[in-house]
Scaffold this motif. Structure first.
Motif, PDB file in Angstrom:
ATOM      1  N   ASP A 127     -10.247  12.419 -12.621  1.00 52.97           N
ATOM      2  CA  ASP A 127      -9.806  11.362 -12.402  1.00 52.97           C
ATOM      3  C   ASP A 127     -10.733  10.526 -11.340  1.00 52.97           C
ATOM      4  O   ASP A 127     -10.515   9.287 -11.168  1.00 52.97           O
ATOM      5  CB  ASP A 127      -7.964  10.919 -12.310  1.00 52.97           C
ATOM      6  CG  ASP A 127      -7.835   9.829 -13.559  1.00 52.97           C
ATOM      7  OD1 ASP A 127      -8.714   9.565 -14.527  1.00 52.97           O
ATOM      8  OD2 ASP A 127      -6.717   9.839 -13.209  1.00 52.97           O
ATOM      9  N   ASP A 128     -11.542  11.327  -9.863  1.00 55.39           N
ATOM     10  CA  ASP A 128     -10.728  11.057  -8.527  1.00 55.39           C
ATOM     11  C   ASP A 128     -12.124  10.252  -8.524  1.00 55.39           C
ATOM     12  O   ASP A 128     -12.018   9.001  -8.033  1.00 55.39           O
ATOM     13  CB  ASP A 128     -11.209  12.033  -8.227  1.00 55.39           C
ATOM     14  CG  ASP A 128     -10.115  12.864  -7.523  1.00 55.39           C
ATOM     15  OD1 ASP A 128      -8.828  12.246  -7.717  1.00 55.39           O
ATOM     16  OD2 ASP A 128      -9.919  14.655  -7.209  1.00 55.39           O
ATOM     17  N   GLN A 140       2.018   1.610  -3.397  1.00 54.79           N
ATOM     18  CA  GLN A 140       1.096   2.324  -4.564  1.00 54.79           C
ATOM     19  C   GLN A 140       0.749   3.409  -4.132  1.00 54.79           C
ATOM     20  O   GLN A 140       0.593   4.391  -4.573  1.00 54.79           O
ATOM     21  CB  GLN A 140       0.125   1.678  -4.211  1.00 54.79           C
ATOM     22  CG  GLN A 140       0.086  -0.241  -4.827  1.00 54.79           C
ATOM     23  CD  GLN A 140      -1.084  -0.966  -4.411  1.00 54.79           C
ATOM     24  OE1 GLN A 140      -2.426  -0.230  -3.582  1.00 54.79           O
ATOM     25  NE2 GLN A 140      -1.923  -1.833  -4.804  1.00 54.79           N
ATOM     26  N   ALA A 141       0.613   4.007  -2.376  1.00 56.20           N
ATOM     27  CA  ALA A 141       0.458   5.500  -2.245  1.00 56.20           C
ATOM     28  C   ALA A 141       2.067   6.721  -3.212  1.00 56.20           C
ATOM     29  O   ALA A 141       1.906   7.039  -3.332  1.00 56.20           O
ATOM     30  CB  ALA A 141       0.435   5.605  -1.195  1.00 56.20           C
ATOM     31  N   ASP A 154       3.731  10.640  -7.210  1.00 56.31           N
ATOM     32  CA  ASP A 154       4.419  10.605  -8.064  1.00 56.31           C
ATOM     33  C   ASP A 154       3.444  11.116  -9.297  1.00 56.31           C
ATOM     34  O   ASP A 154       4.337  12.100 -10.480  1.00 56.31           O
ATOM     35  CB  ASP A 154       5.385   9.710  -8.575  1.00 56.31           C
ATOM     36  CG  ASP A 154       6.129   9.827  -7.856  1.00 56.31           C
ATOM     37  OD1 ASP A 154       6.407  10.283  -6.886  1.00 56.31           O
ATOM     38  OD2 ASP A 154       6.929   7.868  -7.581  1.00 56.31           O
ATOM     39  N   GLN A 155       2.527  10.604 -10.009  1.00 56.04           N
ATOM     40  CA  GLN A 155       1.813  11.166 -11.488  1.00 56.04           C
ATOM     41  C   GLN A 155       0.582  12.945 -11.005  1.00 56.04           C
ATOM     42  O   GLN A 155       0.621  12.907  -9.677  1.00 56.04           O
ATOM     43  CB  GLN A 155       0.574   9.824 -10.992  1.00 56.04           C
ATOM     44  CG  GLN A 155       1.522   8.566 -11.449  1.00 56.04           C
ATOM     45  CD  GLN A 155       0.448   7.343 -11.460  1.00 56.04           C
ATOM     46  OE1 GLN A 155      -0.971   8.155 -11.452  1.00 56.04           O
ATOM     47  NE2 GLN A 155       0.787   5.742 -12.249  1.00 56.04           N
ATOM     48  N   GLY A 185       3.355   5.843  -5.446  1.00 55.21           N
ATOM     49  CA  GLY A 185       3.319   5.873  -6.875  1.00 55.21           C
ATOM     50  C   GLY A 185       2.195   6.952  -7.273  1.00 55.21           C
ATOM     51  O   GLY A 185       2.592   7.608  -8.220  1.00 55.21           O
ATOM     52  N   ARG A 186       1.084   6.928  -6.428  1.00 53.35           N
ATOM     53  CA  ARG A 186       0.039   7.774  -6.802  1.00 53.35           C
ATOM     54  C   ARG A 186       0.858   9.385  -6.859  1.00 53.35           C
ATOM     55  O   ARG A 186       0.242   9.890  -7.433  1.00 53.35           O
ATOM     56  CB  ARG A 186      -1.156   7.310  -6.392  1.00 53.35           C
ATOM     57  CG  ARG A 186      -2.121   6.627  -6.939  1.00 53.35           C
ATOM     58  CD  ARG A 186      -3.118   6.065  -5.782  1.00 53.35           C
ATOM     59  NE  ARG A 186      -3.642   5.080  -5.720  1.00 53.35           N
ATOM     60  CZ  ARG A 186      -3.646   4.308  -4.811  1.00 53.35           C
ATOM     61  NH1 ARG A 186      -3.496   4.627  -3.526  1.00 53.35           N
ATOM     62  NH2 ARG A 186      -3.746   3.329  -3.999  1.00 53.35           N
ATOM     63  N   ARG A 221       0.880  -1.286  -0.103  1.00 49.51           N
ATOM     64  CA  ARG A 221       0.500   0.558  -0.356  1.00 49.51           C
ATOM     65  C   ARG A 221       1.036   0.878   0.106  1.00 49.51           C
ATOM     66  O   ARG A 221       0.849   2.257  -0.940  1.00 49.51           O
ATOM     67  CB  ARG A 221      -0.761  -0.029   1.373  1.00 49.51           C
ATOM     68  CG  ARG A 221      -1.997  -1.734   1.557  1.00 49.51           C
ATOM     69  CD  ARG A 221      -3.117  -0.837   2.110  1.00 49.51           C
ATOM     70  NE  ARG A 221      -2.655  -0.337   3.227  1.00 49.51           N
ATOM     71  CZ  ARG A 221      -2.816  -0.443   4.580  1.00 49.51           C
ATOM     72  NH1 ARG A 221      -2.760  -1.568   4.537  1.00 49.51           N
ATOM     73  NH2 ARG A 221      -2.085   0.588   6.028  1.00 49.51           N
ATOM     74  N   LYS A 258      -1.337  15.049 -10.761  1.00 54.85           N
ATOM     75  CA  LYS A 258      -3.810  14.611 -10.358  1.00 54.85           C
ATOM     76  C   LYS A 258      -4.311  15.143 -11.427  1.00 54.85           C
ATOM     77  O   LYS A 258      -4.127  16.439 -12.624  1.00 54.85           O
ATOM     78  CB  LYS A 258      -3.433  15.086  -9.530  1.00 54.85           C
ATOM     79  CG  LYS A 258      -5.037  15.463  -8.893  1.00 54.85           C
ATOM     80  CD  LYS A 258      -4.855  15.568  -6.900  1.00 54.85           C
ATOM     81  CE  LYS A 258      -6.721  15.075  -6.832  1.00 54.85           C
ATOM     82  NZ  LYS A 258      -6.899  13.802  -6.573  1.00 54.85           N
TER      83      LYS A 258
END
Length: 63
Positions: free
Chosen positions: A46-47, A33-34, A39-40, A36-37, A30, A42
């Protein structure tokens, strides 16, 4: 009084060890994953998959 702690049966401690290890791996996954998110970039749409509203009033003016 006896100060020695009461130990659970061997099967229960093995189960606790498996659960502890699984929870630790889940937490690591987790966190990755957090990160990685984060770094992208926003995207505001998308939310929740919400689509921007279309102004229906402009469609009425065309007729």
């Amino acid at each position: 009084m006896n100060d020695t702690p009461i130990r659970p049966p061997q099967g229960a401690s093995a189960r606790q060890a498996r659960l502890r290890d699984a929870l630790r791996e889940n937490l690591k996954r987790r966190k990755l994953q957090a990160r990685g998110r984060a770094d992208q970039p926003k995207d505001p749409g998308d939310d929740a998959g919400i689509v921007q509203d279309i102004d229906i009033g402009k469609a009425d003016d065309a007729t």
